[in-house]
Motif scaffolding. Structure first.
Motif, PDB file in Angstrom:
ATOM      1  N   SER A 127       0.835  -1.195   0.000  1.00  0.00           N
ATOM      2  CA  SER A 127       0.000   0.000   0.000  1.00  0.00           C
ATOM      3  C   SER A 127       0.872   1.248   0.000  1.00  0.00           C
ATOM      4  N   PRO A 128       0.305   2.405  -0.373  1.00  0.00           N
ATOM      5  CA  PRO A 128       1.012   3.667  -0.127  1.00  0.00           C
ATOM      6  C   PRO A 128       1.201   3.845   1.382  1.00  0.00           C
ATOM      7  N   VAL A 129       2.038   4.791   1.773  1.00  0.00           N
ATOM      8  CA  VAL A 129       2.228   5.079   3.192  1.00  0.00           C
ATOM      9  C   VAL A 129       0.939   5.686   3.757  1.00  0.00           C
ATOM     10  N   VAL A 130       0.467   5.105   4.849  1.00  0.00           N
ATOM     11  CA  VAL A 130      -0.756   5.553   5.503  1.00  0.00           C
ATOM     12  C   VAL A 130      -0.380   6.341   6.760  1.00  0.00           C
ATOM     13  N   GLU A 131      -1.015   7.488   6.979  1.00  0.00           N
ATOM     14  CA  GLU A 131      -0.817   8.271   8.200  1.00  0.00           C
ATOM     15  C   GLU A 131      -2.105   8.262   9.006  1.00  0.00           C
ATOM     16  N   ARG A 132      -2.003   7.901  10.289  1.00  0.00           N
ATOM     17  CA  ARG A 132      -3.182   7.882  11.147  1.00  0.00           C
ATOM     18  C   ARG A 132      -2.820   8.377  12.551  1.00  0.00           C
ATOM     19  N   GLU A 133      -3.720   9.199  13.130  1.00  0.00           N
ATOM     20  CA  GLU A 133      -3.593   9.570  14.537  1.00  0.00           C
ATOM     21  C   GLU A 133      -4.332   8.506  15.357  1.00  0.00           C
ATOM     22  N   ILE A 134      -3.653   7.937  16.326  1.00  0.00           N
ATOM     23  CA  ILE A 134      -4.192   6.819  17.096  1.00  0.00           C
ATOM     24  C   ILE A 134      -4.298   7.191  18.572  1.00  0.00           C
ATOM     25  N   PHE A 135      -5.461   6.924  19.147  1.00  0.00           N
ATOM     26  CA  PHE A 135      -5.720   7.127  20.566  1.00  0.00           C
ATOM     27  C   PHE A 135      -5.141   5.934  21.320  1.00  0.00           C
TER      28      PHE A 135
END
Length: 204
Positions: free
Chosen positions: A40-48
């Protein structure tokens, strides 16, 4: 069912802290293998970063009733009926603790009930699209004949009402939406599905 991919099929590129208070927030950058091949492309996520927790459904097999608690929850302040939710016993797993130890501790703190037999139920991810929280659920057998009315720790700002509910009352609440938090719903439904296979005998 065997899954096609595992932890080795994810590459964590970076993660950085964004906030740390009562809970934490981090930003992850990662990529993973795809079903149709490649990455996949690079995924950015903010995670709690909520951490691991334990839930305990308290049940008195002699009286066939359940010990539930009620308290005000900040996440439910916008509830159209009331932010005071009917819940099962729950607590966070602290460093060095095992889930079963948390189950015994929280039952005493939040209801003053001593669990004389603990039965493992199941574990689940709360909302893995945005939080790391994982719940281990247990069934705790108790004697509910001498319940306190209120419980909780002052230093954790807990103001908890302790309730003993019959099976009929629990089923009515389940039917009319009186139980509106996921942990309690999952625990009670698991109990109903598995009750006939459980060993509910034990030394009190």
């Amino acid at each position: 069912m065997k899954k096609q991919f595992g932890t080795d099929d994810v590459e964590i590129i970076s993660h950085e802290p964004l906030y740390e208070g009562f809970f934490k927030m981090e930003k992850y950058r990662y990529r993973h293998k795809q079903y149709q091949g490649g990455w996949s492309p690079v995924v950015e996520r903010e995670i709690f970063e909520r951490g691991n927790a334990v839930g305990v459904l308290l049940y008195d097999p002699r009286l066939d009733r359940f010990v539930m608690i009620e308290q005000c929850r900040p996440g439910a302040l916008k509830d159209k009926h009331s932010p005071w939710l009917l819940e099962i016993i729950a607590g966070m797993v602290e460093e060095g603790e095992y889930p079963h130890e948390v189950a015994y501790r929280e039952a005493l703190e939040e209801s003053h009930c001593k669990v004389y037999k603990l039965i493992e139920m199941l574990g689940y991810w709360v909302s893995p699209g945005g939080t790391t929280e994982y719940i281990d659920l247990f069934l705790g057998l108790v004697d509910s004949s001498n319940l306190v009315e209120y419980a909780g720790l002052d230093d954790e700002h807990e103001d908890i009402k302790v309730l003993a509910l019959s099976r009929h009352e629990m089923l009515q609440l389940l039917a009319n939406g009186g139980i509106s938090n996921a942990m309690a719903l999952i625990a009670f439904q698991w109990f109903l599905l598995n009750e006939q296979q459980l060993d509910l005998a034990g030394k009190q």
